[in-house]
Design a protein around this motif. Structure first.
Motif, mmCIF file in Angstrom:
data_model
loop_
_atom_site.group_PDB
_atom_site.id
_atom_site.type_symbol
_atom_site.label_atom_id
_atom_site.label_comp_id
_atom_site.label_asym_id
_atom_site.label_seq_id
_atom_site.Cartn_x
_atom_site.Cartn_y
_atom_site.Cartn_z
ATOM 1 N N GLY A 1 33.337 39.289 38.857
ATOM 2 C CA GLY A 1 32.406 38.808 39.866
ATOM 3 C C GLY A 1 31.277 38.004 39.242
ATOM 4 O O GLY A 1 30.943 36.899 39.700
ATOM 5 N N GLU B 1 24.757 40.675 30.214
ATOM 6 C CA GLU B 1 25.790 41.714 30.186
ATOM 7 C C GLU B 1 25.342 42.807 29.225
ATOM 8 O O GLU B 1 24.967 42.526 28.087
ATOM 9 N N SER C 1 46.492 42.671 40.317
ATOM 10 C CA SER C 1 47.214 41.607 41.011
ATOM 11 C C SER C 1 46.259 40.851 41.923
ATOM 12 O O SER C 1 45.227 41.390 42.340
ATOM 13 N N ARG D 1 43.578 42.015 32.731
ATOM 14 C CA ARG D 1 42.145 41.802 32.968
ATOM 15 C C ARG D 1 41.491 41.080 31.783
ATOM 16 O O ARG D 1 40.691 40.161 31.975
ATOM 17 N N VAL E 1 20.084 45.306 32.030
ATOM 18 C CA VAL E 1 18.973 45.128 32.961
ATOM 19 C C VAL E 1 18.531 46.504 33.462
ATOM 20 O O VAL E 1 19.356 47.300 33.943
ATOM 21 N N ASP F 1 31.760 44.357 43.312
ATOM 22 C CA ASP F 1 31.708 45.809 43.531
ATOM 23 C C ASP F 1 30.288 46.317 43.777
ATOM 24 O O ASP F 1 30.105 47.345 44.431
ATOM 25 N N ALA G 1 38.731 42.599 43.356
ATOM 26 C CA ALA G 1 38.414 41.426 42.546
ATOM 27 C C ALA G 1 38.628 40.144 43.348
ATOM 28 O O ALA G 1 37.902 39.158 43.162
HETATM 29 C C1 LIG Z 1 42.433 51.377 39.418
HETATM 30 C C2 LIG Z 1 41.935 50.073 39.958
HETATM 31 C C3 LIG Z 1 42.850 49.042 40.237
HETATM 32 C C4 LIG Z 1 42.395 47.838 40.774
HETATM 33 N N1 LIG Z 1 43.317 46.866 41.047
HETATM 34 C C5 LIG Z 1 42.893 45.701 41.615
HETATM 35 C C6 LIG Z 1 43.816 44.667 41.924
HETATM 36 O O1 LIG Z 1 45.024 44.786 41.662
HETATM 37 N N2 LIG Z 1 43.350 43.524 42.493
HETATM 38 C C7 LIG Z 1 42.019 43.348 42.777
HETATM 39 O O2 LIG Z 1 41.652 42.290 43.312
HETATM 40 N N3 LIG Z 1 41.115 44.317 42.496
HETATM 41 C C8 LIG Z 1 41.523 45.475 41.923
HETATM 42 N N4 LIG Z 1 40.624 46.446 41.617
HETATM 43 C C9 LIG Z 1 39.194 46.227 41.916
HETATM 44 C C10 LIG Z 1 38.531 45.434 40.796
HETATM 45 O O3 LIG Z 1 38.750 46.064 39.557
HETATM 46 C C11 LIG Z 1 37.036 45.331 41.070
HETATM 47 O O4 LIG Z 1 36.803 44.985 42.412
HETATM 48 C C12 LIG Z 1 36.413 44.255 40.182
HETATM 49 O O5 LIG Z 1 36.668 44.538 38.818
HETATM 50 C C13 LIG Z 1 34.904 44.181 40.432
HETATM 51 O O6 LIG Z 1 34.357 43.240 39.562
HETATM 52 P P1 LIG Z 1 32.778 43.165 39.389
HETATM 53 O O7 LIG Z 1 32.549 41.996 38.480
HETATM 54 O O8 LIG Z 1 32.130 43.178 40.711
HETATM 55 O O9 LIG Z 1 32.366 44.519 38.682
HETATM 56 P P2 LIG Z 1 32.739 45.087 37.236
HETATM 57 O O10 LIG Z 1 34.084 44.644 36.805
HETATM 58 O O11 LIG Z 1 32.461 46.541 37.305
HETATM 59 O O12 LIG Z 1 31.710 44.386 36.246
HETATM 60 C C14 LIG Z 1 30.360 44.774 36.203
HETATM 61 C C15 LIG Z 1 29.798 44.311 34.861
HETATM 62 O O13 LIG Z 1 28.389 44.548 34.876
HETATM 63 C C16 LIG Z 1 28.002 45.101 33.631
HETATM 64 N N5 LIG Z 1 26.775 45.869 33.893
HETATM 65 C C17 LIG Z 1 26.647 47.018 34.591
HETATM 66 N N6 LIG Z 1 25.363 47.409 34.648
HETATM 67 C C18 LIG Z 1 24.658 46.481 33.976
HETATM 68 C C19 LIG Z 1 23.274 46.312 33.697
HETATM 69 N N7 LIG Z 1 22.361 47.193 34.137
HETATM 70 N N8 LIG Z 1 22.862 45.235 32.973
HETATM 71 C C20 LIG Z 1 23.769 44.310 32.520
HETATM 72 N N9 LIG Z 1 25.119 44.437 32.755
HETATM 73 C C21 LIG Z 1 25.549 45.490 33.481
HETATM 74 C C22 LIG Z 1 29.191 45.960 33.219
HETATM 75 O O14 LIG Z 1 29.188 46.224 31.829
HETATM 76 C C23 LIG Z 1 30.345 45.069 33.671
HETATM 77 O O15 LIG Z 1 30.716 44.156 32.654
HETATM 78 C C24 LIG Z 1 41.027 47.654 41.055
HETATM 79 C C25 LIG Z 1 40.119 48.676 40.762
HETATM 80 C C26 LIG Z 1 40.565 49.864 40.218
HETATM 81 C C27 LIG Z 1 39.561 50.945 39.901
#
Ligand SMILES: Cc1cc2nc3c(=O)[nH]c(=O)nc-3n(C[C@H](O)[C@H](O)[C@H](O)COP(=O)(O)OP(=O)(O)OC[C@H]3O[C@@H](n4cnc5c(N)ncnc54)[C@H](O)[C@@H]3O)c2cc1C
Length: 389
Positions: free
Chosen positions: A17, A36, A49, A104, A126, A283, A296
């Motif tokens: 994201g 990060e 996927s 990933r 942060v 998320d 994702a």
């Molecule tokens: C088992 C499982 C299977 C999944 N399969 C799928 C799928 O097949 N297809 C799909 O579309 N989605 C899937 N998802 C959902 C997907 O993994 C998430 O929706 C997606 O990874 C969210 O991305 P994000 O960037 O919002 O959050 P995240 O990937 O959680 O990234 C957040 C980032 O912020 C960083 N961070 C956190 N706090 C701080 C802070 N205070 N300061 C600085 N950095 C910080 C973390 O280190 C991390 O790098 C799945 C999820 C799970 C649990």
């Protein structure tokens, strides 16, 4: 205190994201700093996927070619089997538009290349966020402060930005689901075109990845979070004992130390994704169960809409208010569907399982396609093709 020049944004979190938001905002002419907390951009995780809506979002962000290059079509969305091997639904070539699967780490690497190295700060956790009429100030764990015109909290389900800016927002909810994930060694079990296997209270799935690897997952009901298993791979093998090939072969070809285990949480719908100059994305805004494989995908959609709204010269609170209005209804509908799905698909009730599998057997793959079409039917707004900084 450092201040970015021009229209400046800070994105917190370099998951899919945050990376997508940074790419989109850059494209819309903003100077972006990505913070990060991990010491390096992590090359972690297993596979996942992506549905056509995510591909359209990647194209809109200008990374569709790179996205496809690290992905493999998977038939798992339209191939449903029983543990004995019988097919409930079988993918018909030319039927569903295939999903794409990738690792990933591969996708994160591809996206990270689109962000200038001097725009990424790792080891930057942060801890504080404050806004006034002129901008947003973030404080990192080491005391360093940064200021920008706009802040995106893309820091995942346990978002610090959400906790600081929306202190009354509900906490993540454990959905009584446990998930193991693994990836088989390259070339060990191949070809695998993708499938899901449905048992009572358990679901196994497999997607092909590049380099002849296969990503697999097993989701099961689990009443309490925090379960520990001394041998995760052994536990998965025991729970799928006697199931059809290639499940045993995939497990045998997976390095045990790489198996991941996660309790599955999601979020209740939030009342807003934006407050003044601060927005939540991915998320952090709408964590959902993985049952529709859309978490994702929705984060990518968020990034495109944010960039499209930010491309003009509108004041930041107006931009983020529009982003909130566009994204909240769609993402919260998907979030609700993703919470409802396992109530049936992961039910431990024998009667429900019998009914659901009987109905699935009767349903043509066309029914599955129509159900998916509602989710996947998303058209991205136009983004500027050139950076207009
Ligand atoms: C088992 C499982 C299977 C999944 N399969 C799928 C799928 O097949 N297809 C799909 O579309 N989605 C899937 N998802 C959902 C997907 O993994 C998430 O929706 C997606 O990874 C969210 O991305 P994000 O960037 O919002 O959050 P995240 O990937 O959680 O990234 C957040 C980032 O912020 C960083 N961070 C956190 N706090 C701080 C802070 N205070 N300061 C600085 N950095 C910080 C973390 O280190 C991390 O790098 C799945 C999820 C799970 C649990």
């Amino acid at each position: 205190m450092e201040r970015e020049q021009g229209r400046s944004a800070i994105v917190v979190g370099a998951g899919i994201g945050g990376l997508a938001a940074a790419i989109g905002l850059q494209r819309a002419g903003w100077t972006v700093t990505l913070l990060e907390r991990a010491p390096q951009l992590r090359e972690a995780g297993a596979g996942w996927s992506f549905a056509p809506n995510a591909l359209r979002a990647a194209d809109a962000l200008g990374v569709g070619t790179e996205f496809r290059a690290c992905s493999v079509p998977t038939e798992a969305g339209a191939t449903m089997r029983l543990p004995g091997g019988e097919y409930l639904i079988r993918f018909q070539p030319g039927d569903d538009p295939p999903l794409l699967a990738n690792h990933r780490a591969d996708l994160q690497r591809v996206l990270a290349r689109q962000v200038p190295a001097d725009g990424v700060r790792t080891g930057a956790e942060v801890t504080g966020v404050r806004q006034d009429d002129d901008g947003v100030t973030v404080t990192c764990g080491d005391g360093r402060q940064m200021r920008a015109d706009l802040l995106v909290g893309a820091d995942g389900i346990h978002s610090t930005v959400r906790r600081r800016v929306w202190p009354d927002a509900p906490q993540p909810v454990f959905q009584r689901i446990l998930c193991w994930r693994g990836v088989s060694a390259p070339g060990s079990v191949w070809p695998v075109s993708g499938f899901q296997t449905w048992a009572r209270g358990a679901r196994f799935g497999a997607h092909p990845l590049t380099d002849e690897r296969v990503f697999w997952f097993l989701t099961v009901r689990q009443e309490e979070p925090g379960a520990h298993f001394a041998d995760d791979l052994g536990e998965v093998a025991a729970r799928t004992h006697g199931w059809h090939e290639p499940i045993p072969a995939l497990l045998a070809a997976t390095p045990p130390e790489t198996v991941l285990r996660h309790d599955i949480y999601d979020l209740d719908p939030l009342p807003s994704y934006a407050k003044g100059r601060i927005a939540l994305l991915g998320d952090a805004a709408h964590a959902m169960t993985p049952f529709l494989a859309q978490g994702a995908c929705q984060a990518l959609e968020d990034a495109v809409v944010l960039a499209a709204e930010a491309a003009g010269r509108a004041p930041v609170p107006h931009v983020l208010n529009r982003y909130d209005q566009v994204r909240r209804p769609r993402t919260q509908q998907v979030q609700r569907m993703a919470r409802a799905d396992p109530k049936l698909s992961l039910s431990t009730s024998a009667a429900t399982y019998r009914l659901m599998t009987a109905m699935t057997r009767l349903a043509s793959s066309g029914v599955a396609r129509r159900k998916s079409a509602r989710l996947w039917n998303w058209t991205p707004p136009a983004l500027p093709t050139e950076v207009t900084r």
